[in-house]
Motif scaffolding. Structure first.
Motif, PDB file in Angstrom:
ATOM      1  N   THR A  72     -14.888 -14.425  20.993  1.00 44.79           N
ATOM      2  CA  THR A  72     -15.949 -14.222  21.790  1.00 44.79           C
ATOM      3  C   THR A  72     -16.668 -15.647  22.184  1.00 44.79           C
ATOM      4  O   THR A  72     -16.399 -16.604  21.671  1.00 44.79           O
ATOM      5  CB  THR A  72     -17.063 -12.980  21.297  1.00 44.79           C
ATOM      6  N   TRP A  73     -17.905 -15.268  22.796  1.00 46.44           N
ATOM      7  CA  TRP A  73     -18.718 -16.483  23.009  1.00 46.44           C
ATOM      8  C   TRP A  73     -19.985 -16.472  22.166  1.00 46.44           C
ATOM      9  O   TRP A  73     -20.420 -15.222  21.957  1.00 46.44           O
ATOM     10  CB  TRP A  73     -19.169 -16.562  24.538  1.00 46.44           C
ATOM     11  N   ASP A  74     -20.596 -17.472  21.750  1.00 46.18           N
ATOM     12  CA  ASP A  74     -21.809 -17.378  20.955  1.00 46.18           C
ATOM     13  C   ASP A  74     -22.697 -18.239  21.918  1.00 46.18           C
ATOM     14  O   ASP A  74     -22.779 -19.324  21.910  1.00 46.18           O
ATOM     15  CB  ASP A  74     -21.774 -18.130  19.513  1.00 46.18           C
ATOM     16  N   SER A  75     -23.805 -17.387  22.224  1.00 47.91           N
ATOM     17  CA  SER A  75     -24.879 -17.784  23.023  1.00 47.91           C
ATOM     18  C   SER A  75     -25.718 -18.647  22.423  1.00 47.91           C
ATOM     19  O   SER A  75     -26.471 -19.580  23.213  1.00 47.91           O
ATOM     20  CB  SER A  75     -25.641 -16.627  23.579  1.00 47.91           C
ATOM     21  N   ASN A 122     -24.051  -9.718  21.585  1.00 49.76           N
ATOM     22  CA  ASN A 122     -24.390  -9.811  23.053  1.00 49.76           C
ATOM     23  C   ASN A 122     -23.232 -10.431  23.796  1.00 49.76           C
ATOM     24  O   ASN A 122     -23.625 -10.658  25.115  1.00 49.76           O
ATOM     25  CB  ASN A 122     -25.681 -10.580  23.036  1.00 49.76           C
ATOM     26  N   ASN A 123     -22.193 -10.430  23.436  1.00 47.49           N
ATOM     27  CA  ASN A 123     -20.980 -10.783  24.255  1.00 47.49           C
ATOM     28  C   ASN A 123     -19.745 -10.067  24.277  1.00 47.49           C
ATOM     29  O   ASN A 123     -19.666  -9.194  23.300  1.00 47.49           O
ATOM     30  CB  ASN A 123     -20.711 -12.430  24.094  1.00 47.49           C
ATOM     31  N   TYR A 124     -18.931 -10.040  25.107  1.00 48.38           N
ATOM     32  CA  TYR A 124     -17.671  -9.490  25.242  1.00 48.38           C
ATOM     33  C   TYR A 124     -16.778  -9.829  24.135  1.00 48.38           C
ATOM     34  O   TYR A 124     -16.707 -11.136  23.735  1.00 48.38           O
ATOM     35  CB  TYR A 124     -16.874  -9.563  26.468  1.00 48.38           C
ATOM     36  N   SER A 130     -25.901 -12.989  18.078  1.00 45.63           N
ATOM     37  CA  SER A 130     -25.742 -14.205  19.205  1.00 45.63           C
ATOM     38  C   SER A 130     -24.276 -14.318  19.709  1.00 45.63           C
ATOM     39  O   SER A 130     -23.895 -14.998  20.673  1.00 45.63           O
ATOM     40  CB  SER A 130     -26.120 -15.569  18.362  1.00 45.63           C
ATOM     41  N   ASN A 131     -23.433 -13.594  19.095  1.00 41.19           N
ATOM     42  CA  ASN A 131     -21.848 -13.608  19.410  1.00 41.19           C
ATOM     43  C   ASN A 131     -21.372 -12.199  19.897  1.00 41.19           C
ATOM     44  O   ASN A 131     -21.618 -11.752  20.827  1.00 41.19           O
ATOM     45  CB  ASN A 131     -21.040 -14.181  18.660  1.00 41.19           C
ATOM     46  N   SER A 157     -17.072 -16.825  28.999  1.00 38.57           N
ATOM     47  CA  SER A 157     -17.026 -15.477  28.346  1.00 38.57           C
ATOM     48  C   SER A 157     -16.341 -15.179  27.108  1.00 38.57           C
ATOM     49  O   SER A 157     -16.548 -14.236  26.315  1.00 38.57           O
ATOM     50  CB  SER A 157     -16.584 -14.243  29.304  1.00 38.57           C
ATOM     51  N   GLU A 206     -12.972  -7.952  26.865  1.00 35.68           N
ATOM     52  CA  GLU A 206     -14.131  -7.014  27.223  1.00 35.68           C
ATOM     53  C   GLU A 206     -14.116  -5.802  26.552  1.00 35.68           C
ATOM     54  O   GLU A 206     -14.552  -4.549  26.948  1.00 35.68           O
ATOM     55  CB  GLU A 206     -14.557  -6.586  28.702  1.00 35.68           C
TER      56      GLU A 206
END
Lengths: 121, 110
Positions: B91-94, B31-33, B27-28, A105, B51
């Motif tokens: 955050t996370w980069d999808s 679309n991410n926490y 992408s980060n 996450s 979050e």
């Protein structure tokens, strides 16, 4: 209380290897993802690697891909980072960081105190 | 060059309010926490916000987080000298399948 304790840092020559460990306690280790994050002297945070709660998935930063391997032993509540072909630019404090979830996450709710890796001849 | 963009420094007087921005992409952040961390000199980062807007137990409500589109903001009210630190968004980069951080913002309480 949650504790993450890194060990294994030290001075290594360029091209050498080192294995870092992160001993976890105070939470159910095998249901959370864990990451390695590093910080070069005087620089910002750099994410290094991720491993899923069950060890079934790993991701790496481009800067370490092919040289570093993240793994975990859930029976020992321990995370590892095998670092090979070390370069001067790998010099940093390495932190293990617990993810908030079982997946990646990018939200790290607990961090270890860090272990210093110095790559120098 | 960090994937997420933060101002290098911000400053304000004790008792005042400051905001720190964090800009990314779809992408980060989009679309991410988003999470925020405080790093005092010589110590490990500490989670302030997770979050997007949630505070862990023990973090005072002087600290707040928000997200809109591909940007996030950390707010700190009632500034204290003890708030002087480096602050990072993460955050996370999808698309990259990688964790990403901002370059960090140094807060000075004048």
């Amino acid at each position: 209380q949650v504790q993450l304790v890194e060990s294994g840092g030290g001075v290594v020559q360029p091209g050498g290897s080192l294995r870092l460990s992160c001993a976890a306690s105070g939470f159910t280790f095998d249901i959370y993802a864990i990451h390695w994050v590093r910080q070069a002297p005087g620089k910002g945070l750099e994410w290094v690697a991720f491993i899923r709660y069950d060890g079934s998935k790993q991701y790496y930063a481009d800067s370490v891909k092919g040289r570093f391997t993240i793994s975990r032993d859930n029976s020992k509540n321990t995370l590892y980072l095998q670092m090979n072909s070390l370069r001067a630019e790998d010099t940093a404090v390495y932190y293990c960081a617990k993810d908030y979830h079982y997946y990646a996450s990018g939200n790290y709710n607990y961090w270890g105190q860090g272990t210093l890796v110095t790559v120098s001849s | 060059q960090s994937v997420l963009t933060q101002p290098p420094s911000v400053s304000a007087a004790p008792g005042q309010k400051v905001t720190i921005s964090c800009s990314g992409s779809s992408s980060n952040i989009g679309n991410n926490y988003v999470s925020w961390y405080q790093q005092l000199p010589g110590t490990a980062p500490k989670l302030l916000i997770y979050e997007n807007d949630k505070r862990p137990s023990g973090i005072p409500d002087r600290f707040s987080g928000s997200k809109s589109g591909t940007s996030a903001t950390l707010g700190i009210t009632g500034l204290q000298t003890g708030d002087e630190a480096d602050y990072y968004c993460g955050t996370w980069d999808s698309s990259l399948s990688a964790g990403v951080f901002g370059g960090g913002t140094k807060l000075t309480v004048l």
